[in-house]
Structure formats: C-alpha cells, structure tokens
Design a protein around this motif. Sequence first.
Motif, PDB file in Angstrom:
ATOM      1  N   LEU A  97       0.854  -1.177   0.000  1.00  7.67           N
ATOM      2  CA  LEU A  97       0.000   0.000   0.000  1.00  7.67           C
ATOM      3  C   LEU A  97       0.893   1.230   0.000  1.00  7.67           C
ATOM      4  O   LEU A  97       1.684   1.417   0.924  1.00  7.67           O
ATOM      5  CB  LEU A  97      -0.864  -0.022   1.263  1.00  7.67           C
ATOM      6  N   ILE A  98       0.782   2.063  -1.026  1.00  3.67           N
ATOM      7  CA  ILE A  98       1.587   3.273  -1.124  1.00  3.67           C
ATOM      8  C   ILE A  98       0.655   4.464  -1.030  1.00  3.67           C
ATOM      9  O   ILE A  98      -0.176   4.696  -1.915  1.00  3.67           O
ATOM     10  CB  ILE A  98       2.381   3.309  -2.446  1.00  3.67           C
ATOM     11  N   TRP A  99       0.774   5.229   0.061  1.00  8.18           N
ATOM     12  CA  TRP A  99      -0.067   6.399   0.286  1.00  8.18           C
ATOM     13  C   TRP A  99       0.516   7.606  -0.444  1.00  8.18           C
ATOM     14  O   TRP A  99       1.711   7.662  -0.719  1.00  8.18           O
ATOM     15  CB  TRP A  99      -0.180   6.694   1.779  1.00  8.18           C
ATOM     16  N   ILE A 100      -0.340   8.584  -0.701  1.00  4.48           N
ATOM     17  CA  ILE A 100       0.046   9.763  -1.474  1.00  4.48           C
ATOM     18  C   ILE A 100       1.155  10.566  -0.798  1.00  4.48           C
ATOM     19  O   ILE A 100       1.987  11.173  -1.468  1.00  4.48           O
ATOM     20  CB  ILE A 100      -1.194  10.654  -1.761  1.00  4.48           C
ATOM     21  N   ASP A 101       1.223  10.557   0.525  1.00  4.64           N
ATOM     22  CA  ASP A 101       2.241  11.356   1.230  1.00  4.64           C
ATOM     23  C   ASP A 101       3.566  10.612   1.403  1.00  4.64           C
ATOM     24  O   ASP A 101       4.493  11.156   1.985  1.00  4.64           O
ATOM     25  CB  ASP A 101       1.713  11.837   2.577  1.00  4.64           C
ATOM     26  N   GLN A 102       3.682   9.410   0.870  1.00  6.17           N
ATOM     27  CA  GLN A 102       4.938   8.669   0.963  1.00  6.17           C
ATOM     28  C   GLN A 102       5.914   9.024  -0.147  1.00  6.17           C
ATOM     29  O   GLN A 102       7.082   8.668  -0.064  1.00  6.17           O
ATOM     30  CB  GLN A 102       4.674   7.162   0.923  1.00  6.17           C
ATOM     31  N   LEU A 103       5.429   9.692  -1.170  1.00  6.18           N
ATOM     32  CA  LEU A 103       6.251  10.041  -2.325  1.00  6.18           C
ATOM     33  C   LEU A 103       6.155  11.538  -2.608  1.00  6.18           C
ATOM     34  O   LEU A 103       5.193  12.193  -2.205  1.00  6.18           O
ATOM     35  CB  LEU A 103       5.773   9.283  -3.570  1.00  6.18           C
ATOM     36  N   SER A 104       7.130  12.051  -3.339  1.00  3.72           N
ATOM     37  CA  SER A 104       7.038  13.435  -3.801  1.00  3.72           C
ATOM     38  C   SER A 104       5.934  13.516  -4.862  1.00  3.72           C
ATOM     39  O   SER A 104       5.485  12.495  -5.392  1.00  3.72           O
ATOM     40  CB  SER A 104       8.373  13.889  -4.385  1.00  3.72           C
ATOM     41  N   PHE A 105       5.515  14.724  -5.185  1.00  4.79           N
ATOM     42  CA  PHE A 105       4.422  14.900  -6.134  1.00  4.79           C
ATOM     43  C   PHE A 105       4.762  14.311  -7.504  1.00  4.79           C
ATOM     44  O   PHE A 105       3.933  13.651  -8.124  1.00  4.79           O
ATOM     45  CB  PHE A 105       4.084  16.396  -6.256  1.00  4.79           C
ATOM     46  N   GLN A 106       5.990  14.537  -7.982  1.00  2.69           N
ATOM     47  CA  GLN A 106       6.378  14.016  -9.297  1.00  2.69           C
ATOM     48  C   GLN A 106       6.411  12.489  -9.298  1.00  2.69           C
ATOM     49  O   GLN A 106       5.978  11.847 -10.259  1.00  2.69           O
ATOM     50  CB  GLN A 106       7.756  14.551  -9.721  1.00  2.69           C
ATOM     51  N   TRP A 118       4.668  10.556  -7.329  1.00  8.06           N
ATOM     52  CA  TRP A 118       3.283  10.100  -7.211  1.00  8.06           C
ATOM     53  C   TRP A 118       2.604  10.091  -8.586  1.00  8.06           C
ATOM     54  O   TRP A 118       1.913   9.137  -8.947  1.00  8.06           O
ATOM     55  CB  TRP A 118       2.515  10.972  -6.230  1.00  8.06           C
ATOM     56  N   LYS A 119       2.817  11.154  -9.363  1.00 13.66           N
ATOM     57  CA  LYS A 119       2.238  11.221 -10.709  1.00 13.66           C
ATOM     58  C   LYS A 119       2.811  10.119 -11.607  1.00 13.66           C
ATOM     59  O   LYS A 119       2.085   9.517 -12.397  1.00 13.66           O
ATOM     60  CB  LYS A 119       2.484  12.597 -11.338  1.00 13.66           C
ATOM     61  N   ALA A 120       4.112   9.857 -11.499  1.00 12.24           N
ATOM     62  CA  ALA A 120       4.733   8.795 -12.295  1.00 12.24           C
ATOM     63  C   ALA A 120       4.152   7.429 -11.922  1.00 12.24           C
ATOM     64  O   ALA A 120       3.895   6.594 -12.797  1.00 12.24           O
ATOM     65  CB  ALA A 120       6.245   8.802 -12.100  1.00 12.24           C
ATOM     66  N   LEU A 121       3.928   7.198 -10.636  1.00 13.95           N
ATOM     67  CA  LEU A 121       3.357   5.931 -10.196  1.00 13.95           C
ATOM     68  C   LEU A 121       1.908   5.798 -10.661  1.00 13.95           C
ATOM     69  O   LEU A 121       1.459   4.720 -11.041  1.00 13.95           O
ATOM     70  CB  LEU A 121       3.451   5.802  -8.676  1.00 13.95           C
ATOM     71  N   LYS A 122       1.167   6.898 -10.667  1.00 17.23           N
ATOM     72  CA  LYS A 122      -0.213   6.871 -11.159  1.00 17.23           C
ATOM     73  C   LYS A 122      -0.252   6.534 -12.647  1.00 17.23           C
ATOM     74  O   LYS A 122      -1.125   5.803 -13.103  1.00 17.23           O
ATOM     75  CB  LYS A 122      -0.908   8.208 -10.897  1.00 17.23           C
ATOM     76  N   LYS A 123       0.711   7.049 -13.409  1.00 12.53           N
ATOM     77  CA  LYS A 123       0.790   6.721 -14.831  1.00 12.53           C
ATOM     78  C   LYS A 123       1.088   5.242 -15.030  1.00 12.53           C
ATOM     79  O   LYS A 123       0.515   4.588 -15.898  1.00 12.53           O
ATOM     80  CB  LYS A 123       1.859   7.569 -15.524  1.00 12.53           C
ATOM     81  N   LEU A 124       1.989   4.712 -14.210  1.00 10.46           N
ATOM     82  CA  LEU A 124       2.285   3.278 -14.289  1.00 10.46           C
ATOM     83  C   LEU A 124       1.061   2.438 -13.934  1.00 10.46           C
ATOM     84  O   LEU A 124       0.841   1.375 -14.517  1.00 10.46           O
ATOM     85  CB  LEU A 124       3.429   2.925 -13.359  1.00 10.46           C
TER      86      LEU A 124
END
Length: 128
Positions: free
Chosen positions: A107-116, A118-124
């Motif tokens: 489980l990867i929460w939104i605040d565990q990553l930087s914004f960029q 997070w966006k890259a992971l959402k694209k994946l």
Amino acid sequence: MANRCFQLKRSRLAFVFQLAIFTLLIVLLQQLLPAWLWLLCIVLGVMIYAYGLKVPQPICFEHLHTREWSLSHLKSQQVKRVSISHLVDHQLYIVVYFQHFQEKPLLIWIDQLSFQQWKALKKLAKLT
C-alpha cells in the motif's frame, strides 16, 4: 519516465486513517459493551497495533524490466526481485499486487512520495 525508483517514507496519512478507524470502533464499542469488556478491547487493540508496527516497511521500490521490480526493506537491507501482477489506483493510495504471492500487497499512500513520483506511479498504474 526515466526515473522509476520510488523512495517510500513513513506515511502520516495512513497513521491518521488508522487512528480514526480505531477511535470510531472504540466509541461504538463503548456504547455496546460493559466497561470492563470495553477496556479489554482497548488494550487488545493497542497490542495488535503495536505488533503490526514491527513489520518491516519497504523503503525503495524500483522498476527493472516490464513487470520486474526490486523491493528493498529497511531492516534487512536485502533486495528482493518481485514480479508485479497489477497496480490499483484508489486516489489517496495505490495498491501493488505481486504475482505468485511472493510478498503481501504493498500500500503506497500519497504522502509517501514526492508529487512528481506520485504522478509517475499513477501513470504506471494506468498502464498496467
């Protein structure tokens, strides 16, 4: 997406979510149970939560090739090679499922990553 190394940090949002659920359960149980049983539920809940914190948290999640990823843990410092089944995006968090049940879902929460990141992971997640 040249950089597919995701450094995970501790999530405050996950802690707040868990605390809210625990508080809601305690308030509900207070209305339904006698005082001694309610206190027993509080003690058991705190013990279960404290035991759950001892699970090693992943700190680095890196893309290797197609569905192959590496996963390194904080405590053991060993790197595991895992194969991803699929990623599910739930807006506030992303669940990473592994093939052959090599690891528990991550489980990867939104605040565990930087914004960029997070966006890259959402694209994946959209690609898989």
